[in-house]
Enzyme design. Structure first.
Site, mmCIF file in Angstrom:
data_model
loop_
_atom_site.group_PDB
_atom_site.id
_atom_site.type_symbol
_atom_site.label_atom_id
_atom_site.label_comp_id
_atom_site.label_asym_id
_atom_site.label_seq_id
_atom_site.Cartn_x
_atom_site.Cartn_y
_atom_site.Cartn_z
ATOM 1 N N TRP A 38 0.830 -1.214 0.000
ATOM 2 C CA TRP A 38 0.000 0.000 0.000
ATOM 3 C C TRP A 38 0.856 1.252 0.000
ATOM 4 O O TRP A 38 0.418 2.305 -0.462
ATOM 5 C CB TRP A 38 -1.109 -0.023 1.054
ATOM 6 C CG TRP A 38 -0.795 0.056 2.525
ATOM 7 C CD1 TRP A 38 0.340 -0.306 3.155
ATOM 8 C CD2 TRP A 38 -1.697 0.530 3.559
ATOM 9 N NE1 TRP A 38 0.207 -0.114 4.518
ATOM 10 C CE2 TRP A 38 -1.029 0.398 4.790
ATOM 11 C CE3 TRP A 38 -2.996 1.022 3.556
ATOM 12 C CZ2 TRP A 38 -1.624 0.754 6.014
ATOM 13 C CZ3 TRP A 38 -3.580 1.375 4.773
ATOM 14 C CH2 TRP A 38 -2.902 1.246 5.976
ATOM 15 N N GLN A 109 -1.804 -6.688 1.658
ATOM 16 C CA GLN A 109 -2.049 -5.432 2.394
ATOM 17 C C GLN A 109 -3.283 -4.751 1.809
ATOM 18 O O GLN A 109 -3.778 -5.165 0.753
ATOM 19 C CB GLN A 109 -0.820 -4.506 2.261
ATOM 20 C CG GLN A 109 0.101 -4.545 3.475
ATOM 21 C CD GLN A 109 1.177 -3.473 3.434
ATOM 22 O OE1 GLN A 109 1.602 -3.049 2.363
ATOM 23 N NE2 GLN A 109 1.638 -3.056 4.604
ATOM 24 N N ASP A 166 -0.599 -2.855 11.840
ATOM 25 C CA ASP A 166 -0.219 -4.026 12.635
ATOM 26 C C ASP A 166 -0.385 -3.987 14.156
ATOM 27 O O ASP A 166 -0.984 -4.866 14.716
ATOM 28 C CB ASP A 166 1.180 -4.507 12.242
ATOM 29 C CG ASP A 166 2.175 -3.386 12.065
ATOM 30 O OD1 ASP A 166 2.333 -2.617 13.003
ATOM 31 O OD2 ASP A 166 2.785 -3.293 10.989
ATOM 32 N N ARG A 198 7.746 1.796 18.652
ATOM 33 C CA ARG A 198 7.574 0.617 17.794
ATOM 34 C C ARG A 198 6.866 -0.513 18.537
ATOM 35 O O ARG A 198 6.777 -0.501 19.769
ATOM 36 C CB ARG A 198 8.957 0.125 17.340
ATOM 37 C CG ARG A 198 9.671 1.044 16.381
ATOM 38 C CD ARG A 198 9.120 0.965 14.986
ATOM 39 N NE ARG A 198 9.187 -0.385 14.417
ATOM 40 C CZ ARG A 198 8.663 -0.718 13.248
ATOM 41 N NH1 ARG A 198 8.033 0.161 12.518
ATOM 42 N NH2 ARG A 198 8.753 -1.953 12.813
ATOM 43 N N TRP A 354 0.929 2.542 15.754
ATOM 44 C CA TRP A 354 -0.504 2.613 15.421
ATOM 45 C C TRP A 354 -1.379 2.678 16.671
ATOM 46 O O TRP A 354 -2.564 2.378 16.620
ATOM 47 C CB TRP A 354 -0.914 1.398 14.582
ATOM 48 C CG TRP A 354 -0.281 1.315 13.226
ATOM 49 C CD1 TRP A 354 0.758 0.507 12.858
ATOM 50 C CD2 TRP A 354 -0.635 2.038 12.037
ATOM 51 N NE1 TRP A 354 1.074 0.678 11.529
ATOM 52 C CE2 TRP A 354 0.231 1.619 10.996
ATOM 53 C CE3 TRP A 354 -1.607 3.017 11.741
ATOM 54 C CZ2 TRP A 354 0.163 2.116 9.695
ATOM 55 C CZ3 TRP A 354 -1.674 3.509 10.443
ATOM 56 C CH2 TRP A 354 -0.798 3.060 9.442
ATOM 57 N N GLU A 397 6.867 9.571 9.456
ATOM 58 C CA GLU A 397 6.052 8.352 9.355
ATOM 59 C C GLU A 397 4.762 8.544 10.166
ATOM 60 O O GLU A 397 3.679 8.201 9.717
ATOM 61 C CB GLU A 397 6.870 7.167 9.880
ATOM 62 C CG GLU A 397 6.224 5.817 9.652
ATOM 63 C CD GLU A 397 7.106 4.669 10.147
ATOM 64 O OE1 GLU A 397 8.206 4.932 10.681
ATOM 65 O OE2 GLU A 397 6.682 3.508 10.002
HETATM 66 C C1 9WN Z 1 5.828 -4.549 8.500
HETATM 67 C C2 9WN Z 1 6.125 0.128 5.310
HETATM 68 C C3 9WN Z 1 5.228 -0.609 6.282
HETATM 69 C C4 9WN Z 1 3.772 -0.161 6.190
HETATM 70 C C5 9WN Z 1 2.929 -0.716 7.322
HETATM 71 C C6 9WN Z 1 3.596 -0.370 8.645
HETATM 72 C C7 9WN Z 1 5.024 -0.899 8.678
HETATM 73 C C8 9WN Z 1 6.218 -3.072 8.610
HETATM 74 C C9 9WN Z 1 7.107 -2.894 9.848
HETATM 75 O O1 9WN Z 1 5.759 -0.374 7.595
HETATM 76 O O2 9WN Z 1 5.008 -2.319 8.674
HETATM 77 O O3 9WN Z 1 5.115 -4.769 7.316
HETATM 78 O O4 9WN Z 1 8.311 -3.143 9.736
HETATM 79 O O5 9WN Z 1 6.587 -2.552 10.907
HETATM 80 O O6 9WN Z 1 2.848 -0.877 9.696
HETATM 81 O O7 9WN Z 1 1.630 -0.173 7.262
HETATM 82 O O8 9WN Z 1 3.223 -0.578 4.972
HETATM 83 O O9 9WN Z 1 5.954 1.505 5.441
#
Ligand code: 9WN
Length: 424
Positions: A38, A109, A166, A198, A354, A397
């Site tokens: 995405w 995704q 996530d 994180r 998140w 981010e």
């Molecule tokens: C795991 C890349 C991605 C986004 C996700 C975000 C984060 C990854 C991580 O980063 O996920 O897929 O390493 O945490 O949650 O929405 O696409 O930006």
């Protein structure tokens, strides 16, 4: 920091140029060196405003990771980058019958891609490009219908939190049932980011345990009931409903029947409508395995993006939920909307990923939703605050709703891309 519209747009375009690996635009300079699904779709939406040809290349590049059964994976591990763990070795996609030659993850995704292709086509019509990519979009949506629907409603389930936002607290109850596995590698995110911003190691242990179980079936669990995690995520379903509509639009552009997509969109929107909770002034989602879902995350507002609520409900959702100072809206102690978790929720954390912070993609989905639901003034207000946040703190981010401070990675591609779209 840039102060005028022009310099903000120029700075955003520059972030995309810097993150461009030549093959794809990585989500962030260091933390995310591969191609995420995405992220690329949202990047293509921004590129539609400044360089549609590059936007089309982004779509083509993502589709190179497509599985033979139609799934577009959540990560495509283009080979030249390695500084990310867990990387391709976790997934072992080469062992899976449906996987492509290039290494990828085994899950997907939120399907924003059809919407991105529509935005690109509206900005710069290119029929040849549509002929090339529309069949792949249709196959991916059919795959979701076949593999991820669980009843006749048209709604689909995600099988891993990585398929959506996530570490959102809405997944906590479902995740608590998964025994974590040991982390056998050093998390690369820890090299670049503060641990307070994180997911925890315990969450990572559970994410990996789900991957292990899914891998036993080449990421195609015999049924969703047997999948270790199956959640009817409102963010994913609302994005899918809008994407099916956009796919039907693309089919019409090609003079082809988009009946399947258009019927699917109607079915999903109708099903989403039934999830309205008048008392909570928002929608409600559920865990397919029967646990009570943690509510009061921003996903509950996502049906706005798919144009689901009628005018009365949309207004109520805005006034009592989205813009409520106690819940997701601006308040004296947290003036930057939209929080990803309601401030009134015990799970709210203004710093962690998140679990509270403001994300530009979430605001972008909600702005489009408010416009679609006939609330243009409310959409304009959120757009203005979103652009002010980016002007003040850069293309982060995510952001602390109390201070507006940048969190996570800097120079984040979708924050830059969606700024370009919001400015246009
Ligand atoms: C795991 C890349 C991605 C986004 C996700 C975000 C984060 C990854 C991580 O980063 O996920 O897929 O390493 O945490 O949650 O929405 O696409 O930006």
């Amino acid at each position: 920091m840039p102060t005028s519209v022009d310099s903000l747009a120029a700075a955003a375009a520059e972030v995309l140029r810097r993150n461009d690996t030549g093959r794809f635009v990585k989500p962030a300079p260091q933390v995310y060196p591969f191609q995420w699904n995405w992220d690329s779709a949202l990047v293509a939406i921004g590129l539609a405003r400044v360089d549609p040809e590059r936007g089309r290349a982004e779509v083509r590049s993502l589709l190179r990771g497509r599985w033979r059964d139609g799934m577009v994976p959540h990560i495509v591990f283009h080979p030249q980058e390695t500084d990310y763990s867990p990387g391709p070795e976790l997934w072992g996609s080469a062992e899976c019958p449906a996987a492509p030659h290039i290494a990828t993850s085994g899950i997907t995704q939120p399907p924003v891609l059809a919407t991105a292709v529509r935005v690109l086509h509206e900005a710069d019509p290119d029929r040849t490009f549509l002929e090339e990519v529309v069949p792949a979009l249709d196959e991916w949506h059919r795959w979701l219908e076949k593999e991820r629907s669980f009843d006749a409603s048209g709604l689909v389930a995600i099988v891993h939190p990585w398929e959506s936002a996530d570490n959102a607290p809405r997944f906590d109850a479902a995740l608590a049932r998964i025994p974590p596995r040991e982390l056998t590698f050093t998390r690369s995110d820890r090299r670049h980011l503060d641990a307070d911003e994180r997911p925890t190691d315990l969450e990572y242990g559970r994410y990996l345990a789900i991957v292990d179980q899914l891998k036993e079936h080449s990421y195609r669990p015999p049924s969703l009931r047997e999948a270790p995690f199956a959640y009817v995520d409102l963010c994913f379903n609302s994005v899918l409903a809008a994407a099916e509509e956009d796919l039907a639009w693309l089919c019409a552009e090609l003079g082809e029947g988009g009946d399947r997509a258009s019927l699917a969109a109607t079915r999903i929107r109708t099903a989403l409508e039934t999830l309205w909770d008048e008392g909570a002034a928002s929608f409600r989602e559920r865990d397919l395995h029967g646990e009570e879902a943690t509510t009061d995350t921003v996903a509950d507002l996502f049906p706005l993006y798919a144009g689901v609520p009628d005018e009365r409900r949309a207004l109520k959702l805005f006034a009592q939920t989205l813009w409520s100072p106690e819940r997701f809206g601006p308040s004296p102690d947290a003036p930057w909307p939209v929080t990803t978790v309601a401030k009134s929720s015990p799970a709210y954390d203004s710093l962690r990923y998140w679990r509270g912070p403001v994300w530009i993609n979430v605001n972008w989905f909600l702005i489009r939703g408010l416009e679609r639901c006939n609330l243009p003034a409310e959409a304009a207000e959120l757009r203005a605050l979103t652009l002010r946040l980016v002007e003040r703190s850069g293309f982060a981010e995510y952001y602390d709703p109390s201070t507006g401070a940048a969190l996570g990675s800097g120079d984040f591609s979708w924050s830059a891309a969606l700024t370009l779209d919001l400015l246009s």
